[in-house]
Design a protein around this motif. Structure first.
Motif, PDB file in Angstrom:
ATOM      1  N   ASN A  52      -4.327  34.556  22.312  1.00 55.90           N
ATOM      2  CA  ASN A  52      -4.183  35.184  23.629  1.00 55.90           C
ATOM      3  C   ASN A  52      -5.479  35.196  24.421  1.00 55.90           C
ATOM      4  N   GLU A  53      -6.529  34.617  23.858  1.00 54.49           N
ATOM      5  CA  GLU A  53      -7.830  34.664  24.524  1.00 54.49           C
ATOM      6  C   GLU A  53      -8.441  33.275  24.703  1.00 54.49           C
ATOM      7  N   VAL A  54      -7.582  32.282  24.937  1.00 55.67           N
ATOM      8  CA  VAL A  54      -8.083  30.934  25.170  1.00 55.67           C
ATOM      9  C   VAL A  54      -8.949  30.925  26.423  1.00 55.67           C
ATOM     10  N   LEU A  55     -10.042  30.186  26.377  1.00 59.90           N
ATOM     11  CA  LEU A  55     -10.953  30.038  27.504  1.00 59.90           C
ATOM     12  C   LEU A  55     -10.833  28.621  28.041  1.00 59.90           C
ATOM     13  N   VAL A  56     -10.665  28.471  29.354  1.00 52.33           N
ATOM     14  CA  VAL A  56     -10.570  27.141  29.951  1.00 52.33           C
ATOM     15  C   VAL A  56     -11.895  26.782  30.611  1.00 52.33           C
ATOM     16  N   PRO A  57     -12.185  25.501  30.770  1.00 48.46           N
ATOM     17  CA  PRO A  57     -13.393  25.087  31.473  1.00 48.46           C
ATOM     18  C   PRO A  57     -13.470  25.727  32.859  1.00 48.46           C
ATOM     19  N   CYS A  58     -14.675  26.071  33.267  1.00 52.07           N
ATOM     20  CA  CYS A  58     -14.987  26.716  34.559  1.00 52.07           C
ATOM     21  C   CYS A  58     -14.790  28.227  34.514  1.00 52.07           C
ATOM     22  N   GLU A  59     -14.021  28.727  33.560  1.00 48.83           N
ATOM     23  CA  GLU A  59     -13.758  30.158  33.494  1.00 48.83           C
ATOM     24  C   GLU A  59     -14.995  30.908  33.003  1.00 48.83           C
ATOM     25  N   ASP A 173      -8.234  24.277  49.247  1.00 45.28           N
ATOM     26  CA  ASP A 173      -7.713  25.068  50.362  1.00 45.28           C
ATOM     27  C   ASP A 173      -6.887  26.248  49.857  1.00 45.28           C
ATOM     28  N   ALA A 174      -6.080  26.007  48.823  1.00 43.80           N
ATOM     29  CA  ALA A 174      -5.231  27.071  48.284  1.00 43.80           C
ATOM     30  C   ALA A 174      -6.067  28.157  47.615  1.00 43.80           C
ATOM     31  N   VAL A 175      -7.139  27.770  46.928  1.00 43.88           N
ATOM     32  CA  VAL A 175      -8.019  28.768  46.298  1.00 43.88           C
ATOM     33  C   VAL A 175      -8.626  29.679  47.356  1.00 43.88           C
ATOM     34  N   TYR A 176      -9.125  29.104  48.441  1.00 40.20           N
ATOM     35  CA  TYR A 176      -9.740  29.920  49.494  1.00 40.20           C
ATOM     36  C   TYR A 176      -8.702  30.792  50.198  1.00 40.20           C
ATOM     37  N   SER A 177      -7.500  30.264  50.389  1.00 37.88           N
ATOM     38  CA  SER A 177      -6.433  31.070  50.993  1.00 37.88           C
ATOM     39  C   SER A 177      -6.079  32.252  50.101  1.00 37.88           C
ATOM     40  N   LEU A 178      -5.967  32.000  48.791  1.00 36.37           N
ATOM     41  CA  LEU A 178      -5.678  33.068  47.846  1.00 36.37           C
ATOM     42  C   LEU A 178      -6.789  34.109  47.849  1.00 36.37           C
ATOM     43  N   ASN A 179      -8.029  33.653  47.880  1.00 37.76           N
ATOM     44  CA  ASN A 179      -9.158  34.582  47.831  1.00 37.76           C
ATOM     45  C   ASN A 179      -9.192  35.490  49.057  1.00 37.76           C
ATOM     46  N   ILE A 197     -11.706  33.505  40.856  1.00 41.35           N
ATOM     47  CA  ILE A 197     -11.209  32.135  40.969  1.00 41.35           C
ATOM     48  C   ILE A 197     -12.087  31.309  41.898  1.00 41.35           C
ATOM     49  N   VAL A 198     -12.462  31.877  43.040  1.00 45.75           N
ATOM     50  CA  VAL A 198     -13.279  31.107  43.967  1.00 45.75           C
ATOM     51  C   VAL A 198     -14.674  30.854  43.386  1.00 45.75           C
ATOM     52  N   ASN A 199     -15.199  31.786  42.599  1.00 45.58           N
ATOM     53  CA  ASN A 199     -16.487  31.551  41.940  1.00 45.58           C
ATOM     54  C   ASN A 199     -16.395  30.399  40.949  1.00 45.58           C
ATOM     55  N   SER A 200     -15.287  30.313  40.240  1.00 43.78           N
ATOM     56  CA  SER A 200     -15.083  29.192  39.319  1.00 43.78           C
ATOM     57  C   SER A 200     -14.985  27.875  40.071  1.00 43.78           C
ATOM     58  N   LEU A 201     -14.320  27.898  41.218  1.00 44.01           N
ATOM     59  CA  LEU A 201     -14.213  26.683  42.028  1.00 44.01           C
ATOM     60  C   LEU A 201     -15.589  26.236  42.514  1.00 44.01           C
ATOM     61  N   LEU A 202     -16.396  27.186  42.970  1.00 44.30           N
ATOM     62  CA  LEU A 202     -17.738  26.846  43.449  1.00 44.30           C
ATOM     63  C   LEU A 202     -18.576  26.264  42.318  1.00 44.30           C
ATOM     64  N   GLU A 222     -11.519  16.829  37.041  1.00 44.90           N
ATOM     65  CA  GLU A 222     -11.079  17.582  35.864  1.00 44.90           C
ATOM     66  C   GLU A 222     -11.584  19.014  35.916  1.00 44.90           C
ATOM     67  N   ARG A 223     -12.836  19.208  36.320  1.00 43.54           N
ATOM     68  CA  ARG A 223     -13.386  20.565  36.408  1.00 43.54           C
ATOM     69  C   ARG A 223     -12.574  21.406  37.401  1.00 43.54           C
ATOM     70  N   ILE A 224     -12.331  20.857  38.568  1.00 46.91           N
ATOM     71  CA  ILE A 224     -11.612  21.606  39.600  1.00 46.91           C
ATOM     72  C   ILE A 224     -10.175  21.879  39.181  1.00 46.91           C
ATOM     73  N   SER A 225      -9.592  20.983  38.398  1.00 47.46           N
ATOM     74  CA  SER A 225      -8.197  21.165  37.977  1.00 47.46           C
ATOM     75  C   SER A 225      -7.999  22.403  37.105  1.00 47.46           C
ATOM     76  N   PHE A 226      -9.078  22.936  36.515  1.00 44.74           N
ATOM     77  CA  PHE A 226      -8.980  24.116  35.658  1.00 44.74           C
ATOM     78  C   PHE A 226      -9.272  25.424  36.401  1.00 44.74           C
ATOM     79  N   ALA A 227      -9.865  25.345  37.594  1.00 48.86           N
ATOM     80  CA  ALA A 227     -10.433  26.532  38.233  1.00 48.86           C
ATOM     81  C   ALA A 227      -9.419  27.634  38.531  1.00 48.86           C
ATOM     82  N   ALA A 228      -8.179  27.255  38.814  1.00 50.10           N
ATOM     83  CA  ALA A 228      -7.183  28.247  39.241  1.00 50.10           C
ATOM     84  C   ALA A 228      -6.557  29.030  38.098  1.00 50.10           C
ATOM     85  N   PHE A 229      -6.776  28.591  36.856  1.00 50.46           N
ATOM     86  CA  PHE A 229      -6.069  29.209  35.725  1.00 50.46           C
ATOM     87  C   PHE A 229      -6.794  30.459  35.222  1.00 50.46           C
TER      88      PHE A 229
END
Length: 286
Positions: A52-59, A173-179, A197-202, A222-229
């Motif tokens: 239950n504590e998996v860590l994804v890249p960028c997180e 765009d979706a990350v910034y809209s969500l933020n 989430i936006v910090n991970s994207l940056l 690949e890095r950006i593909s993980f940022a939203a999770f």
């Protein structure tokens, strides 16, 4: 969010309790990256967590280390260029008839220690997921785990592809809209930062500067593909559980384009969720 780390290591000890590494789900040969005997590798401390504590890249997350063995792991990690491996111990049945359970070492993520705060009892450390790794050999179990890892990346995407470029722009765009929506939510003091989430994207949008082989650093798409999770402010327990399942799925995935698509779908769901919560919030204020 602070996490106290405590995970049984006895499963790695004794001839009757060998570690079983579960094979990842089968992928077509064209989608799977094969590792040669000359693949880059690192020998690093390994820090185990439950599924239950998996860590994804960028997180990014904060851990509270207080046991002597984990403080020793921290000291070695600081010597080894602030790096260690965060991985999941996944319980698996040895056989259909046996009640005994073994564990698979899965979902490894190379992490960078970004900050260390010494406490009267232990230390708080801020870590950042860099990229996925596969544990190929264990060297020790006491006082903490140590092993050899090799990088795991998606089949190299065509960064100049119109499809990839379009999906990258849509995810950003979706990350910034969500933020923008998320920071309007009222949240309890103990809630996660509303810029997670936006910090991970940056972070993902920059080329990481690490003192290790470039093979361990995923490509920009690949890095950006993980940022939203990552959790959204105000997420319910059922939403957090649902996110955990998505994180497990995308850690197995080797297709950047598919993960970008999944990321965008998750962002759309979260935007709808936050809009609904804001509507309820506005009614309560009136």
């Amino acid at each position: 969010m602070s996490l106290s780390v405590s995970c049984p290591l006895y499963v790695f000890l004794g001839s009757s309790r060998k570690v079983h590494i579960r094979n990842q789900r089968k992928l077509s040969t064209s989608k799977r990256r094969r590792f040669s005997p000359k693949a880059s590798s690192l020998v690093l401390p390994l820090l185990p967590f439950n599924v239950n504590e998996v860590l994804v890249p960028c997180e990014s997350k904060i851990l509270h280390l207080y046991e002597a063995r984990y403080l020793a792991l921290l000291e070695e990690s600081l010597i080894r260029k602030n790096l260690f491996v965060h991985f999941v111990l996944d319980p698996i049945a040895i056989s259909d008839s046996a009640a005994e359970v073994s564990f698979a070492a899965r979902f490894g993520c190379l992490v960078l220690i970004e900050n260390v705060e010494r406490l009267d009892v232990g230390a708080l450390i801020t870590i950042r997921g860099i990229g996925r790794v596969k544990i190929i050999k264990f060297f020790q179990a006491e006082p903490y785990l140590k092993g050899e890892v090799i990088p795991m990346q998606d089949t190299a995407p065509d960064c100049s592809s119109d499809v990839i470029s379009s999906e990258l722009s849509a995810v950003k765009d979706a990350v910034y809209s969500l933020n923008i929506l998320e920071i309007k939510l009222k949240a309890p003091k103990e809630a996660l930062l509303q810029t997670q989430i936006v910090n991970s994207l940056l972070w993902a949008d920059k080329e990481p500067s690490l003192d290790c082989d470039d093979a361990f650093i995923p490509s920009l798409p690949e890095r950006i593909s993980f940022a939203a999770f990552q959790p959204v402010t105000g997420s319910s327990q059922s939403e957090v559980v649902k996110l955990q399942q998505k994180k497990l799925t995308v850690m197995d995935l080797k297709d950047t384009e598919q993960r970008l698509y999944d990321s965008l779908e998750l962002l759309k769901e979260n935007i709808s969720m936050v809009v609904a919560k804001l509507a309820i919030q506005s009614i309560e204020i009136q």
